[in-house]
Design a protein around this motif. Structure first.
Motif, PDB file in Angstrom:
ATOM      1  N   MET A   1       0.831  -1.202   0.000  1.00  0.00           N
ATOM      2  CA  MET A   1       0.000   0.000   0.000  1.00  0.00           C
ATOM      3  C   MET A   1       0.868   1.255   0.000  1.00  0.00           C
ATOM      4  N   VAL A   2       1.906   1.240   0.823  1.00  0.00           N
ATOM      5  CA  VAL A   2       2.831   2.380   0.882  1.00  0.00           C
ATOM      6  C   VAL A   2       3.560   2.526  -0.448  1.00  0.00           C
ATOM      7  N   LEU A   3       3.989   1.401  -1.015  1.00  0.00           N
ATOM      8  CA  LEU A   3       4.684   1.430  -2.305  1.00  0.00           C
ATOM      9  C   LEU A   3       3.798   2.050  -3.375  1.00  0.00           C
ATOM     10  N   GLU A   4       2.531   1.686  -3.385  1.00  0.00           N
ATOM     11  CA  GLU A   4       1.603   2.260  -4.362  1.00  0.00           C
ATOM     12  C   GLU A   4       1.471   3.767  -4.179  1.00  0.00           C
ATOM     13  N   ASP A   5       1.345   4.218  -2.925  1.00  0.00           N
ATOM     14  CA  ASP A   5       1.249   5.655  -2.656  1.00  0.00           C
ATOM     15  C   ASP A   5       2.496   6.401  -3.133  1.00  0.00           C
ATOM     16  N   VAL A   6       3.669   5.818  -2.890  1.00  0.00           N
ATOM     17  CA  VAL A   6       4.925   6.442  -3.304  1.00  0.00           C
ATOM     18  C   VAL A   6       4.993   6.545  -4.822  1.00  0.00           C
ATOM     19  N   LEU A   7       4.634   5.461  -5.513  1.00  0.00           N
ATOM     20  CA  LEU A   7       4.682   5.463  -6.975  1.00  0.00           C
ATOM     21  C   LEU A   7       3.696   6.480  -7.556  1.00  0.00           C
TER      22      LEU A   7
ATOM     23  N   LYS B   1       2.822   9.251  -6.127  1.00  0.00           N
ATOM     24  CA  LYS B   1       3.406  10.572  -5.891  1.00  0.00           C
ATOM     25  C   LYS B   1       4.518  10.870  -6.891  1.00  0.00           C
ATOM     26  N   PHE B   2       5.151   9.808  -7.413  1.00  0.00           N
ATOM     27  CA  PHE B   2       6.222   9.987  -8.396  1.00  0.00           C
ATOM     28  C   PHE B   2       5.698  10.010  -9.822  1.00  0.00           C
ATOM     29  N   GLY B   3       4.372  10.109  -9.967  1.00  0.00           N
ATOM     30  CA  GLY B   3       3.813  10.321 -11.295  1.00  0.00           C
ATOM     31  C   GLY B   3       3.207   9.118 -11.971  1.00  0.00           C
ATOM     32  N   TRP B   4       3.235   7.961 -11.332  1.00  0.00           N
ATOM     33  CA  TRP B   4       2.605   6.785 -11.925  1.00  0.00           C
ATOM     34  C   TRP B   4       1.090   6.985 -11.931  1.00  0.00           C
ATOM     35  N   GLU B   5       0.426   6.389 -12.919  1.00  0.00           N
ATOM     36  CA  GLU B   5      -1.024   6.419 -12.986  1.00  0.00           C
ATOM     37  C   GLU B   5      -1.597   5.222 -12.227  1.00  0.00           C
ATOM     38  N   ALA B   6      -2.761   5.445 -11.602  1.00  0.00           N
ATOM     39  CA  ALA B   6      -3.389   4.378 -10.828  1.00  0.00           C
ATOM     40  C   ALA B   6      -3.641   3.139 -11.678  1.00  0.00           C
ATOM     41  N   ASN B   7      -4.032   3.342 -12.943  1.00  0.00           N
ATOM     42  CA  ASN B   7      -4.306   2.213 -13.825  1.00  0.00           C
ATOM     43  C   ASN B   7      -3.062   1.372 -14.091  1.00  0.00           C
ATOM     44  N   ASP B   8      -1.899   2.024 -14.050  1.00  0.00           N
ATOM     45  CA  ASP B   8      -0.652   1.296 -14.311  1.00  0.00           C
ATOM     46  C   ASP B   8      -0.222   0.442 -13.125  1.00  0.00           C
ATOM     47  N   LEU B   9      -0.862   0.650 -11.981  1.00  0.00           N
ATOM     48  CA  LEU B   9      -0.449  -0.051 -10.759  1.00  0.00           C
ATOM     49  C   LEU B   9      -1.443  -1.121 -10.321  1.00  0.00           C
ATOM     50  N   ARG B  10      -2.432  -1.397 -11.144  1.00  0.00           N
ATOM     51  CA  ARG B  10      -3.476  -2.338 -10.726  1.00  0.00           C
ATOM     52  C   ARG B  10      -2.938  -3.751 -10.502  1.00  0.00           C
ATOM     53  N   MET B  11      -1.955  -4.160 -11.308  1.00  0.00           N
ATOM     54  CA  MET B  11      -1.393  -5.503 -11.134  1.00  0.00           C
ATOM     55  C   MET B  11      -0.628  -5.641  -9.830  1.00  0.00           C
ATOM     56  N   LEU B  12      -0.306  -4.491  -9.203  1.00  0.00           N
ATOM     57  CA  LEU B  12       0.379  -4.538  -7.916  1.00  0.00           C
ATOM     58  C   LEU B  12      -0.493  -5.214  -6.871  1.00  0.00           C
ATOM     59  N   TYR B  13      -1.814  -5.087  -7.024  1.00  0.00           N
ATOM     60  CA  TYR B  13      -2.719  -5.754  -6.082  1.00  0.00           C
ATOM     61  C   TYR B  13      -2.603  -7.272  -6.206  1.00  0.00           C
ATOM     62  N   VAL B  14      -2.446  -7.755  -7.412  1.00  0.00           N
ATOM     63  CA  VAL B  14      -2.290  -9.197  -7.636  1.00  0.00           C
ATOM     64  C   VAL B  14      -1.047  -9.702  -6.914  1.00  0.00           C
ATOM     65  N   VAL B  15       0.049  -8.951  -7.059  1.00  0.00           N
ATOM     66  CA  VAL B  15       1.303  -9.321  -6.391  1.00  0.00           C
ATOM     67  C   VAL B  15       1.128  -9.270  -4.878  1.00  0.00           C
ATOM     68  N   LYS B  16       0.467  -8.240  -4.405  1.00  0.00           N
ATOM     69  CA  LYS B  16       0.253  -8.060  -2.962  1.00  0.00           C
ATOM     70  C   LYS B  16      -0.503  -9.248  -2.373  1.00  0.00           C
ATOM     71  N   ILE B  17      -1.590  -9.634  -3.008  1.00  0.00           N
ATOM     72  CA  ILE B  17      -2.386 -10.751  -2.503  1.00  0.00           C
ATOM     73  C   ILE B  17      -1.605 -12.053  -2.578  1.00  0.00           C
ATOM     74  N   ALA B  18      -0.841 -12.236  -3.657  1.00  0.00           N
ATOM     75  CA  ALA B  18      -0.042 -13.458  -3.796  1.00  0.00           C
ATOM     76  C   ALA B  18       0.988 -13.567  -2.681  1.00  0.00           C
ATOM     77  N   VAL B  19       1.638 -12.452  -2.343  1.00  0.00           N
ATOM     78  CA  VAL B  19       2.637 -12.449  -1.271  1.00  0.00           C
ATOM     79  C   VAL B  19       1.979 -12.761   0.072  1.00  0.00           C
ATOM     80  N   VAL B  20       0.841 -12.141   0.336  1.00  0.00           N
ATOM     81  CA  VAL B  20       0.146 -12.370   1.603  1.00  0.00           C
ATOM     82  C   VAL B  20      -0.310 -13.822   1.717  1.00  0.00           C
ATOM     83  N   VAL B  21      -0.876 -14.361   0.660  1.00  0.00           N
ATOM     84  CA  VAL B  21      -1.297 -15.769   0.662  1.00  0.00           C
ATOM     85  C   VAL B  21      -0.104 -16.681   0.905  1.00  0.00           C
ATOM     86  N   GLY B  22       1.019 -16.370   0.251  1.00  0.00           N
ATOM     87  CA  GLY B  22       2.228 -17.170   0.439  1.00  0.00           C
ATOM     88  C   GLY B  22       2.699 -17.173   1.880  1.00  0.00           C
TER      89      GLY B  22
END
Length: 221
Positions: free
Chosen positions: A20-26, A28-49
């Motif tokens: 969540m913090v990583l997404e906020d930082v990105l 702020k550095f100009g990334w678009e929210a749509n470009d970060l949607r796959m980050l949720y997939v990674v986040k859930i995969a890590v938590v499940v693991g």
């Protein structure tokens, strides 16, 4: 300060917060929210693991053999009530900051893979991860560092209030979060099983996800 039992309940939650913090930082550095949607997939995969690797440490997730049908009906009903509160407690003073939301659309076409992962994450993964941290660990740990020895029914008022307040601050809809935190706390204390707030939390998030998809109120995600 923390032992293995503590770590096993903090780590999955900590990983979730890290992303969540990583997404906020990105953002702020100009990334678009749509470009970060796959980050949720990674986040859930890590938590499940992490939950899977440390599954043997979660003694509180053993299925309660003496639980009643009423326990589960109360949990489901509480989850529905929290959902209703969540979508209605939205006055300006009840909101902290600005939620980015999760919009799974590309050119007005819904990406059903992202929707499916979001629903699974919100309704199945997050309730287990968060209840292990907020209710089983933090609320009892505030009462006594040897939290596994603390009977949920005997948690003190200080631990109850601090946990509910912190749960509220972890959500942009802080007032709805406070209400949810109080409800989930009470469910754990009254039932004595962590599966009660997990079921309520899963019910809230599952219905909220279905409502968001049907209404297009992506900001609630």
């Amino acid at each position: 300060m923390f032992d293995r039992a503590d770590f096993c309940r903090i780590a999955p939650f900590g990983a979730y917060v890290f992303f969540m913090v990583l997404e906020d930082v990105l953002l702020k550095f100009g990334w678009e929210a749509n470009d970060l949607r796959m980050l949720y997939v990674v986040k859930i995969a890590v938590v499940v693991g992490l939950l899977w690797v440390m599954r043997k440490a979660y003694s509180e997730l053993r299925w309660p053999i003496d639980s009643s049908f009423r326990t589960w009906m109360v949990a489901i009903s509480a989850g529905v009530i929290v959902f209703i509160a969540w979508i209605n407690l939205t006055a300006d003073w009840m909101v902290m900051g600005e939620a980015v939301g999760f919009d799974p659309r590309d050119n007005d076409e819904i990406d059903w893979f992202l929707v499916t992962v979001r629903l699974i994450g919100a309704a199945l993964v997050v309730p287990v991860m968060e209840e292990l941290f907020w209710r089983s660990f933090l609320m009892r740990w505030i009462d006594h560092p040897s939290f596994l020895t603390v009977n949920p029914a005997q948690v003190g008022l200080k631990a109850f209030c601090i946990t509910a307040a912190l749960f509220a601050l972890a959500h942009s809809l802080w007032f709805a979060g406070l209400f949810a935190g109080i409800v989930y706390n009470l469910l754990y204390m009254r039932s004595g099983t962590l599966w009660s707030p997990i079921l309520a939390h899963a019910t809230t998030n599952g219905i909220l996800g279905a409502w968001v998809i049907c209404t297009g109120n992506w900001g609630f995600w």
